[in-house]
Design a protein around this motif. Structure first.
Motif, mmCIF file in Angstrom:
data_model
loop_
_atom_site.group_PDB
_atom_site.id
_atom_site.type_symbol
_atom_site.label_atom_id
_atom_site.label_comp_id
_atom_site.label_asym_id
_atom_site.label_seq_id
_atom_site.Cartn_x
_atom_site.Cartn_y
_atom_site.Cartn_z
ATOM 1 N N ILE A 9 0.835 -1.208 0.000
ATOM 2 C CA ILE A 9 0.000 0.000 0.000
ATOM 3 C C ILE A 9 0.869 1.257 0.000
ATOM 4 O O ILE A 9 0.626 2.204 -0.753
ATOM 5 C CB ILE A 9 -0.963 -0.013 1.209
ATOM 6 C CG1 ILE A 9 -1.995 -1.134 1.035
ATOM 7 C CG2 ILE A 9 -1.640 1.331 1.391
ATOM 8 C CD1 ILE A 9 -2.808 -1.425 2.282
ATOM 9 N N ILE A 10 1.906 1.264 0.825
ATOM 10 C CA ILE A 10 2.804 2.418 0.882
ATOM 11 C C ILE A 10 3.537 2.602 -0.449
ATOM 12 O O ILE A 10 3.675 3.721 -0.952
ATOM 13 C CB ILE A 10 3.806 2.272 2.047
ATOM 14 C CG1 ILE A 10 3.059 2.372 3.378
ATOM 15 C CG2 ILE A 10 4.915 3.315 1.963
ATOM 16 C CD1 ILE A 10 3.896 1.983 4.582
ATOM 17 N N GLY A 11 4.000 1.514 -1.059
ATOM 18 C CA GLY A 11 4.675 1.604 -2.353
ATOM 19 C C GLY A 11 3.756 2.108 -3.446
ATOM 20 O O GLY A 11 4.143 2.936 -4.273
ATOM 21 N N PHE A 12 2.525 1.615 -3.465
ATOM 22 C CA PHE A 12 1.549 2.060 -4.461
ATOM 23 C C PHE A 12 1.260 3.545 -4.297
ATOM 24 O O PHE A 12 1.276 4.307 -5.269
ATOM 25 C CB PHE A 12 0.262 1.235 -4.327
ATOM 26 C CG PHE A 12 -0.797 1.617 -5.302
ATOM 27 C CD1 PHE A 12 -0.712 1.234 -6.626
ATOM 28 C CD2 PHE A 12 -1.880 2.368 -4.896
ATOM 29 C CE1 PHE A 12 -1.681 1.592 -7.532
ATOM 30 C CE2 PHE A 12 -2.863 2.733 -5.786
ATOM 31 C CZ PHE A 12 -2.770 2.346 -7.119
ATOM 32 N N ALA A 13 1.010 3.967 -3.066
ATOM 33 C CA ALA A 13 0.718 5.381 -2.810
ATOM 34 C C ALA A 13 1.921 6.261 -3.153
ATOM 35 O O ALA A 13 1.764 7.343 -3.730
ATOM 36 C CB ALA A 13 0.321 5.572 -1.352
ATOM 37 N N SER A 14 3.113 5.796 -2.846
ATOM 38 C CA SER A 14 4.322 6.546 -3.164
ATOM 39 C C SER A 14 4.493 6.701 -4.670
ATOM 40 O O SER A 14 4.855 7.769 -5.162
ATOM 41 C CB SER A 14 5.538 5.845 -2.562
ATOM 42 O OG SER A 14 6.714 6.482 -2.946
ATOM 43 N N GLY A 15 4.230 5.637 -5.413
ATOM 44 C CA GLY A 15 4.331 5.699 -6.868
ATOM 45 C C GLY A 15 3.334 6.656 -7.481
ATOM 46 O O GLY A 15 3.667 7.434 -8.383
ATOM 47 N N ILE A 16 2.092 6.616 -6.991
ATOM 48 C CA ILE A 16 1.056 7.509 -7.513
ATOM 49 C C ILE A 16 1.393 8.972 -7.221
ATOM 50 O O ILE A 16 1.313 9.825 -8.105
ATOM 51 C CB ILE A 16 -0.329 7.152 -6.904
ATOM 52 C CG1 ILE A 16 -0.761 5.764 -7.351
ATOM 53 C CG2 ILE A 16 -1.381 8.198 -7.248
ATOM 54 C CD1 ILE A 16 -1.047 5.633 -8.812
ATOM 55 N N THR A 17 1.788 9.270 -5.992
ATOM 56 C CA THR A 17 2.095 10.657 -5.640
ATOM 57 C C THR A 17 3.351 11.156 -6.344
ATOM 58 O O THR A 17 3.426 12.315 -6.726
ATOM 59 C CB THR A 17 2.245 10.829 -4.118
ATOM 60 O OG1 THR A 17 3.273 9.957 -3.649
ATOM 61 C CG2 THR A 17 0.952 10.538 -3.396
ATOM 62 N N SER A 18 4.308 10.275 -6.547
ATOM 63 C CA SER A 18 5.526 10.662 -7.249
ATOM 64 C C SER A 18 5.230 10.955 -8.716
ATOM 65 O O SER A 18 5.710 11.943 -9.273
ATOM 66 C CB SER A 18 6.570 9.558 -7.128
ATOM 67 O OG SER A 18 7.714 9.892 -7.855
#
Length: 87
Positions: A24-33
């Motif tokens: 979840i953290i990786g997915f959110a980080s990718g989207i925000t980046s």
């Protein structure tokens, strides 16, 4: 959690901590980046993050859309075409 808690609850909790939370953290980080939100937040906080792109070509080709590319190497080898999008 105390020692009287059901082992299934422990297993679910550890499963979430070890598997679901990083995903979840990786997915959110990718989207925000990708959206550039983190860069705006960093700028608001007065930080200037380093943009990690190996070469200028990688950056240029990642921002192009619908452009024709014609490359001539030093030995006069030529490459031409449309760069494909990475999605």
């Amino acid at each position: 959690m105390n020692s009287n808690t059901d082992p299934k609850i422990w297993a679910l909790a550890w499963g979430f901590v070890l598997l679901a939370a990083p995903a979840i953290i990786g997915f959110a980080s990718g989207i925000t980046s990708k959206a550039g939100w983190l860069r705006k937040i960093y700028g608001w906080c007065g930080l200037s993050p380093i943009r990690v792109i190996p070469t200028a070509w990688d950056y240029q080709f990642s921002t192009m859309c619908g452009s024709w590319v014609f490359v001539v190497l030093k030995d006069n080898t030529t490459f031409a075409g449309y760069p494909r999008r990475r999605e």
